[in-house]
Design a protein around this motif. Sequence first.
Motif, mmCIF file in Angstrom:
data_model
loop_
_atom_site.group_PDB
_atom_site.id
_atom_site.type_symbol
_atom_site.label_atom_id
_atom_site.label_comp_id
_atom_site.label_asym_id
_atom_site.label_seq_id
_atom_site.Cartn_x
_atom_site.Cartn_y
_atom_site.Cartn_z
ATOM 1 N N GLU A 22 25.498 1.123 54.976
ATOM 2 C CA GLU A 22 26.836 0.552 55.104
ATOM 3 C C GLU A 22 27.841 1.664 55.382
ATOM 4 O OE1 GLU A 22 26.421 -3.141 51.905
ATOM 5 O OE2 GLU A 22 27.678 -1.424 51.395
ATOM 6 N N VAL A 23 28.923 1.310 56.050
ATOM 7 C CA VAL A 23 30.060 2.211 56.205
ATOM 8 C C VAL A 23 31.210 1.590 55.429
ATOM 9 C CG1 VAL A 23 31.702 3.281 57.780
ATOM 10 C CG2 VAL A 23 29.294 3.091 58.442
ATOM 11 N N HIS A 24 31.760 2.353 54.498
ATOM 12 C CA HIS A 24 32.886 1.892 53.678
ATOM 13 C C HIS A 24 34.145 2.626 54.120
ATOM 14 C CE1 HIS A 24 30.578 0.265 49.966
ATOM 15 N NE2 HIS A 24 29.815 0.177 51.042
ATOM 16 N N ASP A 25 35.181 1.862 54.381
ATOM 17 C CA ASP A 25 36.507 2.451 54.559
ATOM 18 C C ASP A 25 37.090 2.557 53.163
ATOM 19 O OD1 ASP A 25 36.290 2.418 57.365
ATOM 20 O OD2 ASP A 25 36.982 0.334 57.434
ATOM 21 N N VAL A 26 37.613 3.735 52.819
ATOM 22 C CA VAL A 26 38.103 3.959 51.459
ATOM 23 C C VAL A 26 39.523 4.494 51.470
ATOM 24 C CG1 VAL A 26 35.792 4.365 50.514
ATOM 25 C CG2 VAL A 26 37.141 6.317 51.304
ATOM 26 N N GLU A 27 40.219 4.158 50.382
ATOM 27 C CA GLU A 27 41.523 4.748 50.126
ATOM 28 C C GLU A 27 41.305 5.881 49.135
ATOM 29 O OE1 GLU A 27 45.505 3.552 47.756
ATOM 30 O OE2 GLU A 27 44.778 2.052 49.206
ATOM 31 N N LEU A 28 41.703 7.078 49.521
ATOM 32 C CA LEU A 28 41.506 8.274 48.704
ATOM 33 C C LEU A 28 42.548 8.353 47.591
ATOM 34 C CD1 LEU A 28 40.856 10.739 51.655
ATOM 35 C CD2 LEU A 28 39.148 9.641 50.204
ATOM 36 N N PRO A 29 42.303 9.151 46.574
ATOM 37 C CA PRO A 29 43.264 9.292 45.467
ATOM 38 C C PRO A 29 44.669 9.707 45.910
ATOM 39 C CG PRO A 29 41.172 10.278 44.852
ATOM 40 C CD PRO A 29 41.070 9.910 46.309
ATOM 41 N N ASN A 30 44.772 10.406 47.044
ATOM 42 C CA ASN A 30 46.094 10.844 47.519
ATOM 43 C C ASN A 30 46.760 9.827 48.439
ATOM 44 O OD1 ASN A 30 44.665 11.074 49.890
ATOM 45 N ND2 ASN A 30 45.051 13.275 50.184
ATOM 46 N N GLY A 31 46.124 8.635 48.598
ATOM 47 C CA GLY A 31 46.712 7.586 49.427
ATOM 48 C C GLY A 31 46.222 7.592 50.870
ATOM 49 N N GLU A 32 45.597 8.659 51.307
ATOM 50 C CA GLU A 32 45.046 8.724 52.663
ATOM 51 C C GLU A 32 43.795 7.856 52.734
ATOM 52 O OE1 GLU A 32 46.431 10.533 55.265
ATOM 53 O OE2 GLU A 32 48.087 10.937 53.873
ATOM 54 N N THR A 33 43.245 7.687 53.940
ATOM 55 C CA THR A 33 42.026 6.894 54.112
ATOM 56 C C THR A 33 40.923 7.733 54.739
ATOM 57 O OG1 THR A 33 42.741 6.084 56.267
ATOM 58 C CG2 THR A 33 43.300 4.723 54.355
ATOM 59 N N SER A 34 39.697 7.287 54.525
ATOM 60 C CA SER A 34 38.529 7.950 55.096
ATOM 61 C C SER A 34 37.407 6.927 55.188
ATOM 62 C CB SER A 34 38.106 9.140 54.216
ATOM 63 O OG SER A 34 37.114 9.910 54.878
ATOM 64 N N SER A 35 36.265 7.338 55.678
ATOM 65 C CA SER A 35 35.110 6.439 55.686
ATOM 66 C C SER A 35 33.921 7.157 55.060
ATOM 67 C CB SER A 35 34.783 5.960 57.104
ATOM 68 O OG SER A 35 34.372 7.038 57.905
ATOM 69 N N ARG A 36 33.034 6.360 54.468
ATOM 70 C CA ARG A 36 31.842 6.881 53.795
ATOM 71 C C ARG A 36 30.625 6.127 54.311
ATOM 72 N NH1 ARG A 36 34.840 10.731 52.563
ATOM 73 N NH2 ARG A 36 35.905 10.829 50.546
ATOM 74 N N GLU A 37 29.622 6.865 54.766
ATOM 75 C CA GLU A 37 28.340 6.276 55.144
ATOM 76 C C GLU A 37 27.477 6.255 53.894
ATOM 77 O OE1 GLU A 37 26.998 8.843 58.273
ATOM 78 O OE2 GLU A 37 28.406 7.993 59.713
ATOM 79 N N ILE A 38 27.007 5.068 53.508
ATOM 80 C CA ILE A 38 26.304 4.912 52.245
ATOM 81 C C ILE A 38 24.928 4.291 52.473
ATOM 82 C CG2 ILE A 38 26.345 3.788 49.980
ATOM 83 C CD1 ILE A 38 29.426 3.863 50.184
ATOM 84 N N VAL A 39 23.909 4.966 51.962
ATOM 85 C CA VAL A 39 22.548 4.451 51.991
ATOM 86 C C VAL A 39 22.304 3.741 50.659
ATOM 87 C CG1 VAL A 39 20.095 5.050 52.074
ATOM 88 C CG2 VAL A 39 21.735 6.277 53.535
ATOM 89 N N LEU A 40 21.985 2.455 50.730
ATOM 90 C CA LEU A 40 21.696 1.670 49.532
ATOM 91 C C LEU A 40 20.188 1.588 49.352
ATOM 92 C CD1 LEU A 40 24.270 -1.198 50.168
ATOM 93 C CD2 LEU A 40 24.524 0.766 48.647
ATOM 94 N N HIS A 41 19.728 1.869 48.142
ATOM 95 C CA HIS A 41 18.296 1.911 47.830
ATOM 96 C C HIS A 41 18.083 1.230 46.492
ATOM 97 C CE1 HIS A 41 14.417 3.685 46.671
ATOM 98 N NE2 HIS A 41 14.250 4.005 47.936
#
Length: 180
Positions: A22-41
């Motif tokens: 999955e790719v998660h769009d996230v809100e960072l602690p400082n308010g900015e945004t990023s994305s995380r590639e996550i392998v679920l197992h």
Amino acid sequence: MNLYEKTTNKTSIYEGKIIDLEVHDVELPNGETSSREIVLHNGAVAVCALTPDNKIVLVEQFRKPLDDTMLEIPAGKLEIGEEREEAAMRELEEETGYKAKSLQLITDMYGSPGFTNEKISIYLATELLPGETHLDEDEFIEIHELSINEAQEKLANNEINDAKTIIAIQYLLLNYNHSK
């Protein structure tokens, strides 16, 4: 400081037999945004099996992502709904033929929490009884039994570099008489 990253959107990229991506769009602690590639197992178990004469049972098998063989403690993935102790006993017997009368949790670990949620439970198996292996049809394994000192030497020579196996051997070095 709050370190939590809030997921604002997730996209499923791949659903496989062993992992999902999955790719998660996230809100960072400082308010900015990023994305995380996550392998679920679903998770895995590993078994540090110690024979009555203080030999650690290791398996050697080819690992395609590394394009090489690895010397490891027996391990495998959890089936959906399977209890971890049950999976540990199953994997030990399937890969080595041994059955254990005693099974004790050494630790739970996350090998690469930066991109996967895979949790591996490492168990110590003692009071082993010999039996027969039951390998999967696409699984080819060579069994090795090493003294704890021999395993320590292989660690020192970088011949064992699998994280779960290193943890298991270090556990034995700290907790067992390895003069044999």
